[in-house]
Design an enzyme around this catalytic site. Structure first.
Site, mmCIF file in Angstrom:
data_model
loop_
_atom_site.group_PDB
_atom_site.id
_atom_site.type_symbol
_atom_site.label_atom_id
_atom_site.label_comp_id
_atom_site.label_asym_id
_atom_site.label_seq_id
_atom_site.Cartn_x
_atom_site.Cartn_y
_atom_site.Cartn_z
ATOM 1 N N ASP A 126 0.830 -1.212 0.000
ATOM 2 C CA ASP A 126 0.000 0.000 0.000
ATOM 3 C C ASP A 126 0.863 1.259 0.000
ATOM 4 O O ASP A 126 1.968 1.263 0.530
ATOM 5 C CB ASP A 126 -0.911 -0.022 1.237
ATOM 6 C CG ASP A 126 -2.098 0.913 1.097
ATOM 7 O OD1 ASP A 126 -2.314 1.462 -0.006
ATOM 8 O OD2 ASP A 126 -2.809 1.106 2.095
ATOM 9 N N ARG A 131 0.209 7.618 -2.868
ATOM 10 C CA ARG A 131 0.616 8.742 -1.999
ATOM 11 C C ARG A 131 2.104 9.025 -2.134
ATOM 12 O O ARG A 131 2.547 10.172 -2.120
ATOM 13 C CB ARG A 131 0.265 8.432 -0.539
ATOM 14 C CG ARG A 131 -1.180 8.739 -0.199
ATOM 15 C CD ARG A 131 -1.581 8.110 1.098
ATOM 16 N NE ARG A 131 -1.771 6.667 0.953
ATOM 17 C CZ ARG A 131 -1.909 5.830 1.973
ATOM 18 N NH1 ARG A 131 -1.875 6.276 3.201
ATOM 19 N NH2 ARG A 131 -2.111 4.544 1.760
ATOM 20 N N TRP A 132 2.874 7.960 -2.286
ATOM 21 C CA TRP A 132 4.327 8.107 -2.443
ATOM 22 C C TRP A 132 4.631 8.950 -3.687
ATOM 23 O O TRP A 132 5.462 9.854 -3.647
ATOM 24 C CB TRP A 132 4.961 6.715 -2.575
ATOM 25 C CG TRP A 132 6.455 6.704 -2.684
ATOM 26 C CD1 TRP A 132 7.352 6.619 -1.659
ATOM 27 C CD2 TRP A 132 7.224 6.752 -3.892
ATOM 28 N NE1 TRP A 132 8.635 6.623 -2.154
ATOM 29 C CE2 TRP A 132 8.584 6.703 -3.527
ATOM 30 C CE3 TRP A 132 6.892 6.831 -5.255
ATOM 31 C CZ2 TRP A 132 9.619 6.727 -4.461
ATOM 32 C CZ3 TRP A 132 7.918 6.868 -6.178
ATOM 33 C CH2 TRP A 132 9.266 6.817 -5.782
ATOM 34 N N HIS A 164 3.229 3.116 -8.895
ATOM 35 C CA HIS A 164 3.050 1.680 -9.142
ATOM 36 C C HIS A 164 4.283 1.083 -9.822
ATOM 37 O O HIS A 164 4.670 -0.045 -9.531
ATOM 38 C CB HIS A 164 1.804 1.441 -9.999
ATOM 39 C CG HIS A 164 0.526 1.829 -9.306
ATOM 40 N ND1 HIS A 164 0.295 1.543 -7.975
ATOM 41 C CD2 HIS A 164 -0.581 2.479 -9.750
ATOM 42 C CE1 HIS A 164 -0.906 1.998 -7.638
ATOM 43 N NE2 HIS A 164 -1.445 2.580 -8.696
ATOM 44 N N TRP A 166 -10.853 -2.086 -9.317
ATOM 45 C CA TRP A 166 -11.386 -1.727 -10.644
ATOM 46 C C TRP A 166 -12.081 -0.363 -10.614
ATOM 47 O O TRP A 166 -12.328 0.232 -11.658
ATOM 48 C CB TRP A 166 -12.390 -2.787 -11.125
ATOM 49 C CG TRP A 166 -11.794 -4.136 -11.351
ATOM 50 C CD1 TRP A 166 -11.935 -5.235 -10.554
ATOM 51 C CD2 TRP A 166 -10.962 -4.551 -12.448
ATOM 52 N NE1 TRP A 166 -11.244 -6.303 -11.088
ATOM 53 C CE2 TRP A 166 -10.644 -5.916 -12.248
ATOM 54 C CE3 TRP A 166 -10.462 -3.910 -13.587
ATOM 55 C CZ2 TRP A 166 -9.838 -6.641 -13.134
ATOM 56 C CZ3 TRP A 166 -9.671 -4.636 -14.464
ATOM 57 C CH2 TRP A 166 -9.360 -5.978 -14.234
ATOM 58 N N LEU A 205 11.304 -20.710 -3.182
ATOM 59 C CA LEU A 205 10.392 -19.676 -2.682
ATOM 60 C C LEU A 205 9.046 -19.873 -3.384
ATOM 61 O O LEU A 205 9.002 -20.030 -4.601
ATOM 62 C CB LEU A 205 10.959 -18.273 -2.983
ATOM 63 C CG LEU A 205 10.085 -17.077 -2.606
ATOM 64 C CD1 LEU A 205 9.847 -17.017 -1.100
ATOM 65 C CD2 LEU A 205 10.718 -15.760 -3.078
ATOM 66 N N ARG A 257 1.458 -4.647 6.554
ATOM 67 C CA ARG A 257 0.781 -3.666 5.702
ATOM 68 C C ARG A 257 1.564 -2.371 5.754
ATOM 69 O O ARG A 257 1.818 -1.836 6.838
ATOM 70 C CB ARG A 257 -0.667 -3.422 6.137
ATOM 71 C CG ARG A 257 -1.352 -2.416 5.208
ATOM 72 C CD ARG A 257 -2.851 -2.338 5.359
ATOM 73 N NE ARG A 257 -3.400 -1.507 4.285
ATOM 74 C CZ ARG A 257 -4.637 -1.540 3.857
ATOM 75 N NH1 ARG A 257 -5.487 -2.367 4.390
ATOM 76 N NH2 ARG A 257 -5.050 -0.745 2.876
ATOM 77 N N LEU A 278 -7.597 -4.800 7.102
ATOM 78 C CA LEU A 278 -7.250 -6.003 6.321
ATOM 79 C C LEU A 278 -7.713 -5.894 4.871
ATOM 80 O O LEU A 278 -7.207 -6.600 4.008
ATOM 81 C CB LEU A 278 -7.891 -7.244 6.938
ATOM 82 C CG LEU A 278 -7.093 -7.957 8.017
ATOM 83 C CD1 LEU A 278 -7.808 -9.239 8.421
ATOM 84 C CD2 LEU A 278 -5.685 -8.296 7.532
ATOM 85 N N SER A 279 -8.679 -5.041 4.617
ATOM 86 C CA SER A 279 -9.164 -4.806 3.256
ATOM 87 C C SER A 279 -9.451 -6.093 2.475
ATOM 88 O O SER A 279 -9.043 -6.226 1.309
ATOM 89 C CB SER A 279 -8.169 -3.935 2.479
ATOM 90 O OG SER A 279 -7.975 -2.712 3.139
HETATM 91 C C1 FPP Z 1 -1.618 0.256 -3.426
HETATM 92 O O1 FPP Z 1 -1.174 1.569 -3.468
HETATM 93 C C2 FPP Z 1 -1.143 -0.481 -4.546
HETATM 94 C C3 FPP Z 1 -1.896 -0.999 -5.566
HETATM 95 C C4 FPP Z 1 -3.345 -0.887 -5.688
HETATM 96 C C5 FPP Z 1 -1.235 -1.711 -6.644
HETATM 97 C C6 FPP Z 1 -0.042 -2.506 -6.220
HETATM 98 C C7 FPP Z 1 0.775 -2.747 -7.375
HETATM 99 C C8 FPP Z 1 2.112 -2.856 -7.352
HETATM 100 C C9 FPP Z 1 2.954 -2.839 -6.150
HETATM 101 C C10 FPP Z 1 2.845 -2.952 -8.575
HETATM 102 C C11 FPP Z 1 2.542 -4.059 -9.461
HETATM 103 C C12 FPP Z 1 2.563 -5.382 -8.896
HETATM 104 C C13 FPP Z 1 2.699 -6.443 -9.650
HETATM 105 C C14 FPP Z 1 2.428 -7.808 -9.142
HETATM 106 C C15 FPP Z 1 3.134 -6.331 -11.051
HETATM 107 P P1 FPP Z 1 -2.255 2.681 -3.609
HETATM 108 O O2 FPP Z 1 -2.368 3.037 -5.041
HETATM 109 O O3 FPP Z 1 -3.498 2.216 -2.943
HETATM 110 O O4 FPP Z 1 -1.597 3.854 -2.844
HETATM 111 P P2 FPP Z 1 -2.379 4.935 -2.007
HETATM 112 O O5 FPP Z 1 -3.020 4.205 -0.862
HETATM 113 O O6 FPP Z 1 -1.273 5.840 -1.562
HETATM 114 O O7 FPP Z 1 -3.352 5.593 -2.911
#
Ligand code: FPP
Length: 235
Positions: A12, A16-17, A29, A61, A123, A180, A187-188
């Site tokens: 997560d 924001r990052w 991402h 989605w 792994l 997390r 836990l979402s």
């Molecule tokens: C949560 O951050 C992250 C996601 C919804 C996507 C996670 C995807 C990756 C780490 C990259 C791709 C992974 C694979 C397997 C190729 P957020 O967007 O919810 O961040 P926020 O809470 O700051 O908005």
């Protein structure tokens, strides 16, 4: 340091990052995906045997079209690249979640990756894509119902062990530690059944910044917990 056998992570904080750096969410991402590769190497080196990550939920989605498209591009590239990574790390990869929602080429890449890596066992890497724990349980119980209808199972046979066999994680031990990132304390809809006895570790660190030192900090915290399974302290 006792290393957990199975670590589960809710990735997560990518959005924001990126925002904090004046960049689009998709950039977060991309960085998050690169970090996943590094963390897989770290897990292997530290001796973790099972890793499960929550990369895309059934709820995700609802994000903007632009963000979804960026994520699908990332999944396409990553699933291809992951063949090499699985070879390098002797890593068996399995996707959990309902993959029927993805474009056919993505589904094909998933099948190819799983097929290619199926005999590795150093792994075990589970990636949750279009995953929701309630959805997983409902899909599993539909399959069970079908098996009852076909005379393969009887309702009386159903116990906790058999129930777990109908989940996407069938065959994997339950996680010992769930991490997390990025400060949310929820836990979402992630592994609701499997996390029944798992230790939780929450950190403010956003996923793209979650590095080996942070992982070791999480494992050390886990080591300092007084682990109890229904009242009996683990020796
Ligand atoms: C949560 O951050 C992250 C996601 C919804 C996507 C996670 C995807 C990756 C780490 C990259 C791709 C992974 C694979 C397997 C190729 P957020 O967007 O919810 O961040 P926020 O809470 O700051 O908005």
């Amino acid at each position: 340091m006792k290393v957990p056998n199975h670590i589960a992570i809710i990735l997560d904080g990518n959005g924001r990052w990126a925002k904090a750096r004046g960049m689009p969410r998709s950039y977060g991402h991309v960085k998050g995906c690169a970090n996943l590769e590094t963390i897989c190497d770290d897990m292997k080196e530290l001796g973790v045997k099972y890793l499960t990550v929550y990369a895309f939920s059934t709820e995700n989605w609802k994000r903007s079209r632009e963000e979804i498209e960026g994520l699908m591009r990332l999944f396409r590239n990553y699933l291809k690249k992951c063949i090499k990574i699985s070879e390098k790390n002797k890593m068996k990869v399995k996707i959990i979640g309902d993959i029927r929602a993805f474009d056919e080429d993505i589904q094909r890449r998933i099948v190819e990756l799983e097929e290619f890596s199926k005999d590795y066992d150093e792994l075990h890497f589970y990636i949750a894509l279009n995953y929701g724990s309630r959805d997983e349980i409902v899909r599993g119980m539909r399959r069970f119902g079908q098996d009852v209808k076909e005379g393969i199972r009887t309702p009386e046979e159903l116990d906790e062990r058999l129930f777990a066999d109908y989940l996407d994680t069938a065959g994997a031990p339950d996680p010992d530690l769930m991490i997390r990132t990025s400060g949310e304390l929820r836990l979402s809809n992630f592994l609701l059944w499997q996390l029944a006895y798992t230790e939780f570790y929450f950190t403010e660190v956003a996923w793209p910044d979650f590095n080996r030192a942070e992982l070791i900090r999480a494992i050390e915290t886990y080591n300092n917990r007084d682990r109890r399974y229904g009242g009996v302290k683990e020796e």
